[in-house]
Design a protein around this motif. Sequence first.
Motif, PDB file in Angstrom:
ATOM      1  N   LYS A 120      -7.826  38.567  64.946  1.00  0.00           N
ATOM      2  CA  LYS A 120      -7.150  39.262  66.037  1.00  0.00           C
ATOM      3  C   LYS A 120      -7.103  40.774  65.802  1.00  0.00           C
ATOM      4  CE  LYS A 120      -6.013  35.970  68.913  1.00  0.00           C
ATOM      5  NZ  LYS A 120      -6.353  36.043  70.341  1.00  0.00           N
ATOM      6  N   SER A 121      -6.611  41.488  66.814  1.00  0.00           N
ATOM      7  CA  SER A 121      -6.639  42.947  66.799  1.00  0.00           C
ATOM      8  C   SER A 121      -5.374  43.572  66.249  1.00  0.00           C
ATOM      9  CB  SER A 121      -6.893  43.471  68.221  1.00  0.00           C
ATOM     10  OG  SER A 121      -8.142  43.007  68.705  1.00  0.00           O
ATOM     11  N   VAL A 122      -4.367  42.754  65.956  1.00  0.00           N
ATOM     12  CA  VAL A 122      -3.096  43.234  65.433  1.00  0.00           C
ATOM     13  C   VAL A 122      -2.449  42.097  64.658  1.00  0.00           C
ATOM     14  CG1 VAL A 122      -1.781  42.534  67.482  1.00  0.00           C
ATOM     15  CG2 VAL A 122      -0.946  44.442  66.110  1.00  0.00           C
ATOM     16  N   CYS A 123      -1.575  42.433  63.711  1.00  0.00           N
ATOM     17  CA  CYS A 123      -0.790  41.425  63.006  1.00  0.00           C
ATOM     18  C   CYS A 123       0.607  41.364  63.627  1.00  0.00           C
ATOM     19  CB  CYS A 123      -0.658  41.759  61.521  1.00  0.00           C
ATOM     20  SG  CYS A 123      -2.212  41.731  60.604  1.00  0.00           S
ATOM     21  N   THR A 124       1.087  40.156  63.904  1.00  0.00           N
ATOM     22  CA  THR A 124       2.425  39.976  64.479  1.00  0.00           C
ATOM     23  C   THR A 124       3.167  38.937  63.652  1.00  0.00           C
ATOM     24  OG1 THR A 124       1.482  38.355  66.029  1.00  0.00           O
ATOM     25  CG2 THR A 124       1.773  40.614  66.835  1.00  0.00           C
ATOM     26  N   SER A 125       4.249  39.343  63.013  1.00  0.00           N
ATOM     27  CA  SER A 125       4.955  38.464  62.075  1.00  0.00           C
ATOM     28  C   SER A 125       6.385  38.245  62.555  1.00  0.00           C
ATOM     29  CB  SER A 125       4.937  39.082  60.671  1.00  0.00           C
ATOM     30  OG  SER A 125       3.592  39.308  60.259  1.00  0.00           O
ATOM     31  N   VAL A 126       6.717  36.993  62.883  1.00  0.00           N
ATOM     32  CA  VAL A 126       7.986  36.645  63.523  1.00  0.00           C
ATOM     33  C   VAL A 126       8.905  35.932  62.533  1.00  0.00           C
ATOM     34  CG1 VAL A 126       9.060  35.398  65.440  1.00  0.00           C
ATOM     35  CG2 VAL A 126       6.767  36.384  65.721  1.00  0.00           C
ATOM     36  N   ASN A 127      10.142  36.404  62.452  1.00  0.00           N
ATOM     37  CA  ASN A 127      11.212  35.748  61.684  1.00  0.00           C
ATOM     38  C   ASN A 127      10.840  35.482  60.231  1.00  0.00           C
ATOM     39  OD1 ASN A 127      12.662  35.894  64.041  1.00  0.00           O
ATOM     40  ND2 ASN A 127      12.510  33.727  64.542  1.00  0.00           N
ATOM     41  N   ASN A 128      10.536  34.232  59.870  1.00  0.00           N
ATOM     42  CA  ASN A 128      10.248  33.879  58.479  1.00  0.00           C
ATOM     43  C   ASN A 128       8.810  34.180  58.071  1.00  0.00           C
ATOM     44  OD1 ASN A 128      10.038  31.543  60.401  1.00  0.00           O
ATOM     45  ND2 ASN A 128       8.872  30.666  58.697  1.00  0.00           N
ATOM     46  N   VAL A 129       7.991  34.683  58.998  1.00  0.00           N
ATOM     47  CA  VAL A 129       6.647  35.138  58.638  1.00  0.00           C
ATOM     48  C   VAL A 129       6.780  36.543  58.069  1.00  0.00           C
ATOM     49  CG1 VAL A 129       4.314  35.619  59.438  1.00  0.00           C
ATOM     50  CG2 VAL A 129       5.594  33.715  60.426  1.00  0.00           C
ATOM     51  N   HIS A 132       1.053  39.486  58.046  1.00  0.00           N
ATOM     52  CA  HIS A 132      -0.269  38.965  58.427  1.00  0.00           C
ATOM     53  C   HIS A 132      -0.215  37.788  59.388  1.00  0.00           C
ATOM     54  CE1 HIS A 132      -1.738  40.730  54.335  1.00  0.00           C
ATOM     55  NE2 HIS A 132      -1.526  41.677  55.245  1.00  0.00           N
ATOM     56  N   GLY A 133       0.833  37.736  60.209  1.00  0.00           N
ATOM     57  CA  GLY A 133       0.893  36.700  61.222  1.00  0.00           C
ATOM     58  C   GLY A 133      -0.219  36.883  62.250  1.00  0.00           C
ATOM     59  N   ILE A 134      -0.867  35.779  62.627  1.00  0.00           N
ATOM     60  CA  ILE A 134      -1.937  35.818  63.616  1.00  0.00           C
ATOM     61  C   ILE A 134      -1.325  35.635  65.004  1.00  0.00           C
ATOM     62  CG2 ILE A 134      -4.039  34.673  64.423  1.00  0.00           C
ATOM     63  CD1 ILE A 134      -4.513  33.759  61.533  1.00  0.00           C
ATOM     64  N   PRO A 135      -1.555  36.556  65.928  1.00  0.00           N
ATOM     65  CA  PRO A 135      -1.009  36.402  67.279  1.00  0.00           C
ATOM     66  C   PRO A 135      -1.375  35.043  67.884  1.00  0.00           C
ATOM     67  CG  PRO A 135      -1.883  38.606  66.999  1.00  0.00           C
ATOM     68  CD  PRO A 135      -2.269  37.841  65.768  1.00  0.00           C
ATOM     69  N   ASP A 136      -0.380  34.391  68.504  1.00  0.00           N
ATOM     70  CA  ASP A 136      -0.618  33.056  69.048  1.00  0.00           C
ATOM     71  C   ASP A 136       0.140  32.871  70.357  1.00  0.00           C
ATOM     72  OD1 ASP A 136       2.059  32.409  68.394  1.00  0.00           O
ATOM     73  OD2 ASP A 136       1.482  31.642  66.419  1.00  0.00           O
ATOM     74  N   THR A 137       0.196  31.631  70.829  1.00  0.00           N
ATOM     75  CA  THR A 137       0.731  31.351  72.164  1.00  0.00           C
ATOM     76  C   THR A 137       2.211  30.977  72.162  1.00  0.00           C
ATOM     77  OG1 THR A 137      -0.044  29.066  71.988  1.00  0.00           O
ATOM     78  CG2 THR A 137      -1.524  30.657  73.051  1.00  0.00           C
ATOM     79  N   ARG A 138       2.885  31.010  71.016  1.00  0.00           N
ATOM     80  CA  ARG A 138       4.329  30.774  71.000  1.00  0.00           C
ATOM     81  C   ARG A 138       5.039  31.904  71.741  1.00  0.00           C
ATOM     82  NH1 ARG A 138       8.587  33.004  68.342  1.00  0.00           N
ATOM     83  NH2 ARG A 138      10.443  31.695  68.031  1.00  0.00           N
ATOM     84  N   LYS A 139       5.959  31.531  72.623  1.00  0.00           N
ATOM     85  CA  LYS A 139       6.731  32.539  73.347  1.00  0.00           C
ATOM     86  C   LYS A 139       7.866  33.066  72.466  1.00  0.00           C
ATOM     87  CE  LYS A 139       5.797  30.830  78.014  1.00  0.00           C
ATOM     88  NZ  LYS A 139       6.401  30.329  79.279  1.00  0.00           N
ATOM     89  N   LEU A 140       8.031  34.364  72.462  1.00  0.00           N
ATOM     90  CA  LEU A 140       9.157  34.950  71.756  1.00  0.00           C
ATOM     91  C   LEU A 140      10.447  34.537  72.441  1.00  0.00           C
ATOM     92  CD1 LEU A 140       7.778  38.569  71.158  1.00  0.00           C
ATOM     93  CD2 LEU A 140       7.937  36.712  69.486  1.00  0.00           C
ATOM     94  N   VAL A 141      11.469  34.243  71.636  1.00  0.00           N
ATOM     95  CA  VAL A 141      12.747  33.798  72.187  1.00  0.00           C
ATOM     96  C   VAL A 141      13.839  34.789  71.821  1.00  0.00           C
ATOM     97  CG1 VAL A 141      12.054  31.378  72.092  1.00  0.00           C
ATOM     98  CG2 VAL A 141      13.331  32.369  70.173  1.00  0.00           C
ATOM     99  N   ASP A 142      14.904  34.739  72.606  1.00  0.00           N
ATOM    100  CA  ASP A 142      16.052  35.606  72.364  1.00  0.00           C
ATOM    101  C   ASP A 142      16.549  35.394  70.941  1.00  0.00           C
ATOM    102  OD1 ASP A 142      18.122  37.378  73.794  1.00  0.00           O
ATOM    103  OD2 ASP A 142      19.383  35.873  72.812  1.00  0.00           O
ATOM    104  N   GLY A 143      16.671  36.497  70.181  1.00  0.00           N
ATOM    105  CA  GLY A 143      17.139  36.418  68.800  1.00  0.00           C
ATOM    106  C   GLY A 143      16.049  36.562  67.762  1.00  0.00           C
TER     107      GLY A 143
END
Length: 310
Positions: A120-129, A132-143
């Motif tokens: 992918k073109s950017v790294c996106t790391s959510v919460n416990n990641v 180097h998180g790979i962008p995916d189709t999980r929707k971001l949630v409040d919090g």
Amino acid sequence: MRIPKELSKLYKKSLIKNFGKYEKVYPASTTASRLVPDHIKKPDYLSGLHQCIPNRPEIKTREQVEGMMDSCALASSILNKVHSFIQPGITTDDIDELVHMLTINSGAYPSPLLYKGFPKSVCTSVNNVAVHGIPDTRKLVDGDIVNVDITVFYGGYHGDCSKTFFVGNVDDKGIELVEVTEESLKQAIEICGPGVPFCDIGARIQKVANFRGLTVLPAFVGHGIGGYFHGPPDIFHTFNRYPGLMHAGMTFTIEPVLSHGREHTCILDDGWTVVTEDGSRAAQCEHTVLITEDGADILTNKVNFMLLGS
């Protein structure tokens, strides 16, 4: 302490509770890598040719510094645009699409794309990641908290920065984690200047984290940057004995990763996504800095690049 098997699940649940209120995430499905037009100059690691990486920290010429200023201003401007885009309901793949579009429309190449196979073109790391998180189709949630790590290759130079953003209403522990991480980076940059040991950066970050009861994840380091994506020096974010002194004209990143939990991390089966072993959230922030005659200039602290198609 060894945790008996029958207590391990309870132990993990108690850790999550103590770390605040958030959703533990795992990688979801992804879309295909995005395409880059042929006319855009690409970094040499895509061609299979030998990469020109110096074997010691590079002192850049005025021309090289000007090139770095341009690439870093572009990276910073894109990151600033992402800030206003993030909200509950979007996916990290949506972030990737935005970053990709803004990068190529500006005549630049998204440095992470196909670097050592990253898809992918950017790294996106959510919460416990952690990184180097790979962008995916999980929707971001409040919090949620989400780190967006942007690097662009523009005019022959890489510009690199990242920030951890809040998604909607984040709990107090999440806010604290991000704020202390940013404070540790700020204080580390403040001590930089000619004649300062590289190892002082890690010592300062470690002290800030320890004072606030947080953990620095030691596996991740900053790096020299220029016409090359990664090069010397290595910038450790914990107490260390890395040799060498800063000199005017050097450019490198500082990018601490902090957590409420322990320092241990795991790489998932995709070969990229790094998560905290205990499920705690991690936050990262990053700047590219230039050592000057009297201190340091934050090259990725400027948002004056005219973005096309934004």
